[in-house]
Design an enzyme around this catalytic site. Sequence first.
Site, PDB file in Angstrom:
ATOM      1  N   SER A 166       3.175   2.377   1.190  1.00 37.27           N
ATOM      2  CA  SER A 166       2.922   1.879  -0.166  1.00 37.27           C
ATOM      3  C   SER A 166       3.890   0.756  -0.482  1.00 37.27           C
ATOM      4  O   SER A 166       5.111   0.944  -0.446  1.00 37.27           O
ATOM      5  CB  SER A 166       3.100   3.019  -1.177  1.00 37.27           C
ATOM      6  OG  SER A 166       3.365   2.491  -2.460  1.00 37.27           O
ATOM      7  N   GLN A 168       4.341  -0.492  -3.311  1.00 37.20           N
ATOM      8  CA  GLN A 168       5.024  -0.222  -4.579  1.00 37.20           C
ATOM      9  C   GLN A 168       6.277   0.616  -4.349  1.00 37.20           C
ATOM     10  O   GLN A 168       7.340   0.327  -4.893  1.00 37.20           O
ATOM     11  CB  GLN A 168       4.057   0.475  -5.543  1.00 37.20           C
ATOM     12  CG  GLN A 168       2.893  -0.423  -5.939  1.00 37.20           C
ATOM     13  CD  GLN A 168       1.857   0.261  -6.809  1.00 37.20           C
ATOM     14  OE1 GLN A 168       1.967   1.457  -7.082  1.00 37.20           O
ATOM     15  NE2 GLN A 168       0.851  -0.475  -7.229  1.00 37.20           N
ATOM     16  N   ASP A 313      -7.252  -1.922  -2.076  1.00 42.37           N
ATOM     17  CA  ASP A 313      -7.836  -2.488  -3.299  1.00 42.37           C
ATOM     18  C   ASP A 313      -9.272  -2.964  -3.091  1.00 42.37           C
ATOM     19  O   ASP A 313     -10.007  -3.173  -4.055  1.00 42.37           O
ATOM     20  CB  ASP A 313      -6.981  -3.665  -3.792  1.00 42.37           C
ATOM     21  CG  ASP A 313      -5.620  -3.188  -4.289  1.00 42.37           C
ATOM     22  OD1 ASP A 313      -5.504  -2.007  -4.667  1.00 42.37           O
ATOM     23  OD2 ASP A 313      -4.674  -3.987  -4.273  1.00 42.37           O
TER      24      ASP A 313
HETATM   25  C1  S3P Z   1       0.451  -3.244  -4.866  1.00 36.52           C
HETATM   26  C2  S3P Z   1       0.424  -2.265  -3.923  1.00 36.52           C
HETATM   27  C3  S3P Z   1      -0.732  -1.394  -3.694  1.00 36.52           C
HETATM   28  C4  S3P Z   1      -1.980  -1.943  -4.359  1.00 36.52           C
HETATM   29  C5  S3P Z   1      -1.729  -2.431  -5.754  1.00 36.52           C
HETATM   30  C6  S3P Z   1      -0.707  -3.555  -5.728  1.00 36.52           C
HETATM   31  C7  S3P Z   1       1.666  -4.066  -5.020  1.00 36.52           C
HETATM   32  O1  S3P Z   1      -0.459  -0.110  -4.221  1.00 36.52           O
HETATM   33  O2  S3P Z   1      -2.986  -0.958  -4.388  1.00 36.52           O
HETATM   34  O3  S3P Z   1      -2.920  -2.926  -6.344  1.00 36.52           O
HETATM   35  O4  S3P Z   1       1.614  -5.138  -5.649  1.00 36.52           O
HETATM   36  O5  S3P Z   1       2.719  -3.651  -4.491  1.00 36.52           O
HETATM   37  P1  S3P Z   1       0.286   1.043  -3.355  1.00 36.52           P
HETATM   38  O6  S3P Z   1       1.687   0.628  -3.147  1.00 36.52           O
HETATM   39  O7  S3P Z   1       0.177   2.263  -4.216  1.00 36.52           O
HETATM   40  O8  S3P Z   1      -0.496   1.158  -2.089  1.00 36.52           O
END
Ligand code: S3P
Length: 428
Positions: A166, A168, A313
């Site tokens: 992830s 994030q 996404d």
């Molecule tokens: C994102 C990471 C992804 C993605 C989100 C944007 C980011 O989420 O789905 O739309 O900008 O770091 P995850 O980290 O939960 O996979």
Amino acid sequence: MTTLAVKKAEAFDLLCDSIASDKSISHRCAMFSLLSDKPSRIRNYLRAEDTLNTLAIVKQLGAKVEEEGDTITITPPKEASEPEDVLDCGNSGTAMRLFCGFLSSLPGHYVLTGDRYLRRRPMKRVTGPLTQIGAKIDGREEGNLAPLCIRGDRLRSFNYESPIASAQVKSAMILAALRADDVSTYREPELSRDHTERMLRGMGANIESWDTITIEPMRGPLEPLDITVPADPSSAFFFAVAAAIVPGSRVVITDVTLNPTRIEAYKVLKRMGARVEFTEKENRYEPIGDITITYNGRLKSVEVSEHISWLIDELPAISIAMAVAEGESVVRNAEELRVKESDRITCVVEGLKRCGVVCSEREDGYLIEGGEIHGATIDSCGDHRIAMSFAIAGLLADMTIEDVDCIETSFPNFLDILSQITEVKTWK
Ligand code: S3P
């Protein structure tokens, strides 16, 4: 609540040069500008609900934001100020999770909240590892659900092996590591989108990434950003699917990031038989260029079970392509879809069933028997990507989608572009 009706389309040839700017990069631009002591200059910042909320938070933390034409200049405060109100991330998981990492190490008291969808999404994946290195974060369900209260403090360095790929979580931990007391390392099961590493390195941070990411604490303020945000390949992908499923069509998407962690969905469309060409034009923080997608006959079914974090996404839009492809398509290892802006496994399958498509849910994905899509009325589940995916399905059979206001979170001009290829109508 706005409802959208989309009419069946004829063949089209579309130049997409006004796709919304990249959401991931825009969030990071606003936030990372606070790591410098000089003004950052950002061209084409995404002006959509999610990223405007992030910009508002950056202002609450004391930054001065000036806008002139397509450029915003963010001047960081000498010292971040403790905001007197709560920080509202709206619908954005990215904003909430990245700010958790950022604020945990910044002296002061902060309350992060969001809309009713975001307040249901799991935050333990960041609050857990952050708490282990000394962060003081609390929230409902033992720190899992927002509103989250953060008391920023000095953090310990760490060696963290994340159970999920992830971006994030990774970004939250990297931001925490920048102000930790020593060198930290981070590992993930597969490389997730790497904008954070690229941008921070561009700003002079000492971050090395091989199998393991090694992050040195900042020795002082970083260099400011000077960046043009490219178009968002996840937003553009709706029109890529449109060209791949409407016979005789073609779309050219310009100035989009070609970061390998972001264009996997286009490669899936290619595997399904669409003609897809990439042309790199420049490389600054990220490779940037054009993508052309041309209809190339009926699509073939496909199995998607790898690089899920690179597709997370786009899977709702890929599902529309699967629904009209020849044969049975499968999505596996994608349980993460259940904790997005909606439970995207249930929402995709429920929506497709309403369109007469034979499909079934699995814990970690779904099966779709390709056939014909029939017109139906679909609930967006308050999720922008579900709303836009079924709007694209409407190009093959008149479709009505309820609750489409969420499109504003990432792609405010989506309907303007869609109306270049078909008739669209909205009402409240
Ligand atoms: C994102 C990471 C992804 C993605 C989100 C944007 C980011 O989420 O789905 O739309 O900008 O770091 P995850 O980290 O939960 O996979």
